[in-house]
Design a protein around this motif. Structure first.
Motif, short mmCIF file in Angstrom:
data_model
loop_
_atom_site.label_atom_id
_atom_site.label_comp_id
_atom_site.label_asym_id
_atom_site.label_seq_id
_atom_site.Cartn_x
_atom_site.Cartn_y
_atom_site.Cartn_z
N CYS A 40 3.97 6.13 -16.32
CA CYS A 40 4.60 6.30 -15.01
C CYS A 40 6.03 6.80 -15.16
N ARG A 41 6.31 7.97 -14.62
CA ARG A 41 7.64 8.57 -14.76
C ARG A 41 8.56 8.23 -13.60
N VAL A 42 8.02 7.60 -12.56
CA VAL A 42 8.85 7.16 -11.42
C VAL A 42 8.88 5.63 -11.46
N SER A 43 9.49 5.02 -10.44
CA SER A 43 9.53 3.55 -10.42
C SER A 43 8.12 3.00 -10.41
N ALA A 44 7.92 1.87 -11.07
CA ALA A 44 6.58 1.28 -11.14
C ALA A 44 6.61 -0.15 -10.59
N LEU A 45 5.57 -0.48 -9.86
CA LEU A 45 5.35 -1.85 -9.40
C LEU A 45 4.13 -2.34 -10.18
N VAL A 46 4.36 -3.14 -11.18
CA VAL A 46 3.28 -3.50 -12.11
C VAL A 46 2.61 -4.79 -11.62
N VAL A 47 1.31 -4.68 -11.41
CA VAL A 47 0.54 -5.79 -10.86
C VAL A 47 -0.79 -5.91 -11.61
N GLU A 48 -1.51 -6.97 -11.33
CA GLU A 48 -2.81 -7.15 -11.98
C GLU A 48 -3.89 -6.32 -11.33
N ASN A 49 -3.86 -6.28 -9.99
CA ASN A 49 -4.92 -5.63 -9.22
C ASN A 49 -4.27 -4.61 -8.29
N PRO A 50 -4.10 -3.36 -8.77
CA PRO A 50 -3.35 -2.38 -7.97
C PRO A 50 -3.94 -2.14 -6.58
N LEU A 51 -5.27 -2.13 -6.44
CA LEU A 51 -5.86 -1.85 -5.13
C LEU A 51 -5.48 -2.96 -4.14
N LEU A 52 -5.59 -4.20 -4.59
CA LEU A 52 -5.23 -5.33 -3.74
C LEU A 52 -3.76 -5.29 -3.35
N SER A 53 -2.91 -5.00 -4.34
CA SER A 53 -1.47 -4.96 -4.06
C SER A 53 -1.14 -3.79 -3.15
N TYR A 54 -1.82 -2.68 -3.35
CA TYR A 54 -1.63 -1.54 -2.45
C TYR A 54 -1.99 -1.95 -1.02
N ALA A 55 -3.13 -2.65 -0.86
CA ALA A 55 -3.55 -3.07 0.48
C ALA A 55 -2.44 -3.88 1.16
N ARG A 56 -1.80 -4.76 0.38
CA ARG A 56 -0.75 -5.60 0.95
C ARG A 56 0.51 -4.79 1.26
N ALA A 57 0.81 -3.84 0.39
CA ALA A 57 1.98 -2.99 0.64
C ALA A 57 1.75 -2.14 1.89
N ALA A 58 0.54 -1.61 2.02
CA ALA A 58 0.23 -0.76 3.18
C ALA A 58 0.32 -1.56 4.47
N ALA A 59 -0.14 -2.81 4.43
CA ALA A 59 -0.08 -3.64 5.64
C ALA A 59 1.36 -3.96 6.00
N LEU A 60 2.21 -4.11 5.00
CA LEU A 60 3.63 -4.39 5.26
C LEU A 60 4.33 -3.16 5.85
N LEU A 61 4.07 -2.01 5.26
CA LEU A 61 4.79 -0.80 5.66
C LEU A 61 4.22 -0.17 6.94
N HIS A 62 2.95 -0.44 7.23
CA HIS A 62 2.30 0.17 8.39
C HIS A 62 1.65 -0.90 9.25
N PRO A 63 2.45 -1.76 9.85
CA PRO A 63 1.85 -2.81 10.69
C PRO A 63 1.12 -2.20 11.88
N GLU A 64 0.05 -2.82 12.28
CA GLU A 64 -0.73 -2.30 13.42
C GLU A 64 0.05 -2.46 14.72
N ALA A 65 -0.08 -1.48 15.58
CA ALA A 65 0.53 -1.59 16.91
C ALA A 65 -0.29 -2.58 17.73
N MET A 66 0.36 -3.61 18.24
CA MET A 66 -0.36 -4.61 19.04
C MET A 66 0.02 -4.43 20.51
N PRO A 67 -0.96 -4.56 21.39
CA PRO A 67 -0.64 -4.44 22.81
C PRO A 67 0.17 -5.66 23.28
N ALA A 68 0.91 -5.49 24.36
CA ALA A 68 1.67 -6.60 24.94
C ALA A 68 0.70 -7.67 25.44
N PRO A 69 1.10 -8.93 25.41
CA PRO A 69 0.24 -9.99 25.95
C PRO A 69 -0.01 -9.78 27.43
#
Lengths: 339, 339, 339
Positions: B68-97
């Motif tokens: 890896c020539r750029v910054s690396a986030l080293v984890v055990e399970n990259p797919l799982l960690s990606y899923a969590r990163a994606a959920a953090l960075l792209h939260p779902e739009a929720m309708p108003a109550p």
């Protein structure tokens, strides 16, 4: 919507053999047709009905004109010309432009004045709907969708947020476009959802059948190119790309990231595995199970045709013995070799 | 929803190799990513793109950090960690109550103040909807349904009367839950409907795909346990029970009273016969036809992969001869035995 | 809706062995039943539970009456009699007659005063709805449809224009009836739509499952005869005709212009090719691929039952060798013949 036979001949580019002033009102099958109807002969299977048809005129090719006792519209491709005649004589009823008062339309939408939004629709914020587009009753259009000129969503169609539909595309009732792809990461015996951040792009002149589902991409878009025709109850998974003018019959499933070429024809109930590539001009017959990429045009098949249950039972038993049969054959060959 | 690389590393539990103050705004594929994006390497298939990625950082496992020539986030399970990163960075739009004014809500419903009921919904009498639950546009919730905290029905979902949905469960558009099972009693050449008096119970953290159908039980409930993931266009018949954390891909059908264990994985287009039992941790590949109970964990398959049509035709012919082939082989063996 | 055992016995035509004044309130399974419940024994699989049931009475046939320690309702066909008892004890909740204020009803409709049109429905112009018919919530009824007396559309059902539904027919959520058939004419590498000008006629006492789709005919009608029972997610293509009292299980597809006889039973996930004819009283097992007409009643099957993946892999390899195996066997036979 009556037309003279002369007008009809000009419209479909046919050579007319008969009275051009004869008035045609409808299309009908060779056996059902009566005066004022135009029929067609597109398959020799129906040739026997040509002699007795009561149609005012029949669309057929030059090879069969001699058999025609009524007026003939002679064309190269009778089925294609029939399709054009039928569209002329039976134009679809289009709803009046405007937004039905029962529709719920969000903020920031750009809906062309000539477009129609039907009763009980939900159009979320930021949606763009082009000229002459028709959103039928009870459709749900998610935020930021774009629907091109002249496209029609017939009823109860759902477009999830950000779905982009081209021009003159027709979507049948119950179709769902842009639902999340099936993306899961395993986590110690459970699953964590992978956010599905791509979208769906549907080209121009596409047709999508009733209750068909097309998932949005995981990161990039799922793409249905121009002129693709999808029948009912088809499932297109995330990141699939379907090439222009490919037609797929009902109940077929295409797994994630598969790429299907242009002008392919895929039968009903087929299954296409994920991450494979099917080249252009491939024909896949019904219920085939496509597990590997196909790199050469041609016809591909699989599946066991049904037979009497008792025969099938024996076949299944023999199939389980097949490995042993092959071994035993090898043994015999070896023994005969030795002699 | 920007986060620093340091925050992101903490959120997904990664070892950071790079500048923790770097700002990350989005996830993207290795090839598509640019500055401000985090990407991931979850399969060696994509290793070639690691060298050239323009992502600010890549989530990967220790085995690949050296590449890896750029910054690396080293984890055990990259797919799982990606899923969590994606959920953090792209939260779902929720309708108003709140309840959209176009929704029709029956008497005696208990809808939590933090829940949302979308436009054109129908909520029949006696329905209970928990905190933070979202009923998307044009859903129909039958009488006496219960929807748990944080569950979401996206659009055009139908829950038939008395269906019970757990917490944090996600249901995609067009799904129908609680429809009558297919129960018929023969009566002198005709059929009499057997009333379907059971219900459907869906657990917590379940996902149900677009246009999937789940029938109510005949007398007892159809049960989908916690963490089950169902893709699009799946059919679950009456009295089926699906064990926790089982995942089923699209277009699969499960017939009545089948029991599927925990943590199973079932491919697309498979068929599971009625009244059979599949133990825990079974993997069934796509389009397999499961006709008998499976009592041992493992991978199970059936089906004939597609091949060129001419070859398939010969195979079908030979299959019909297979019983005769086995007999002829036996005869040869006997003759050679005699010598 | 309590009834005495005597009333119940009369209603289902049973010979009662026990106290006719005992009050019955509900049906239940042999194991779950308690006092006030009636249960049934329809399969010897459940005979073991008869000895220990706490039901007040059990519906069973004469062969098992001696094993019954509680009151017995002795009948010829316990499943059929159970169905009738369940319908008596658990009548369906019917909505009040009338048109919900949120429904959008077009001009020129004839809706019987005893019929019910649910919330958020769209009923287009010229629709006719008979006495006691129920249009559930969020249905879309296209222009000029006809719905017979006592028929019920449960929720989110779409009937496209001109669809005709008989009497006492029941349609489950998400079904789409009358969508365009998949008719395409090839035109230099692209497809031209063939207008679908026929309709759909559904008979009396038909049941149509959730998310099932039935296409309109190209020129004539698609026809579903009286008493046909269709499960969920079935696809019926244009111009198909299904004979009276045929039952089809979920996920089956029937291709265009196929004709299926009366009193057939078709398993789930089957595929029926286009333009073929299946005679009366044919049984087709699940996932069978029917490619040719069936002219004799009987049971027909195909498909490879699932087995362990490694065995399946060998079988697939051997299948590809099968043509060679047959040739090699022939060679051996010839060589032995020569000797």
């Amino acid at each position: 919507m009556a037309h003279t036979l002369g007008e009809l001949a000009r419209h479909i580019g046919a050579e007319l053999q008969g009275d051009p002033s004869c008035l045609i009102r409808a299309v009908a099958g060779l056996q059902q047709a009566g005066p004022g109807d135009v029929s067609f002969l597109a398959h020799t299977r129906y040739l026997k009905h040509l002699a007795t048809t009561r149609a005012s005129a029949v669309i057929l090719d030059a090879a069969h004109r001699a058999h025609c006792r009524v007026s003939a519209l002679v064309v190269e491709n009778p089925l294609l010309s029939y399709a054009r005649a039928a569209a002329l004589l039976h134009p679809e009823a289009m709803p009046a432009p405007g937004i039905h008062p029962s529709a719920a339309v969000g903020a920031g939408c750009r809906i062309h004045a000539s477009a129609s939004v039907g009763a009980q629709c939900v159009v979320e914020q930021g949606v763009e709907i082009g000229a002459d587009a028709v959103i039928g009753p009870a459709c749900v259009i998610g935020r930021d969708c774009v629907i091109g000129e002249g496209s029609r969503l017939l009823a109860q169609v759902t477009l999830c947020h950000g779905t982009r539909i081209g021009k003159r595309t027709l979507i049948h009732p119950g179709a769902v476009i842009g639902s999340d792809g099936f993306g899961l990461a395993p986590d110690r015996g459970a699953w964590v959802k992978i956010p599905q951040l791509g979208g769906v792009r549907i080209g121009d002149d596409v047709e999508i059948g009733a209750n068909t589902t097309i998932d949005r991409g995981a990161l990039e878009d799922t793409v249905i190119e121009d002129g693709v025709k999808l029948d009912n109850q088809i499932q297109i998974a995330h990141n699939v790309r379907i090439g222009a003018h490919t037609a797929i019959a009902a109940c077929t499933g295409v797994a994630g990231s598969a790429r299907i070429g242009k002008r392919c024809q895929i039968g009903g109930g087929a299954g296409i595995a994920g991450h494979i590539e099917i080249t252009d001009d491939v024909i896949i017959t019904g219920m085939a199970m496509v597990t590997k990429s196909i790199t050469r045009p041609g016809v591909y098949s699989s599946g066991m045709p049904a037979q009497e249950n008792a025969l099938w039972h024996r076949q299944v038993v023999r199939l389980r013995q097949l490995d042993g049969i092959a071994e035993r054959l090898k043994n015999l060959e070896n023994r005969l070799q030795e002699k």
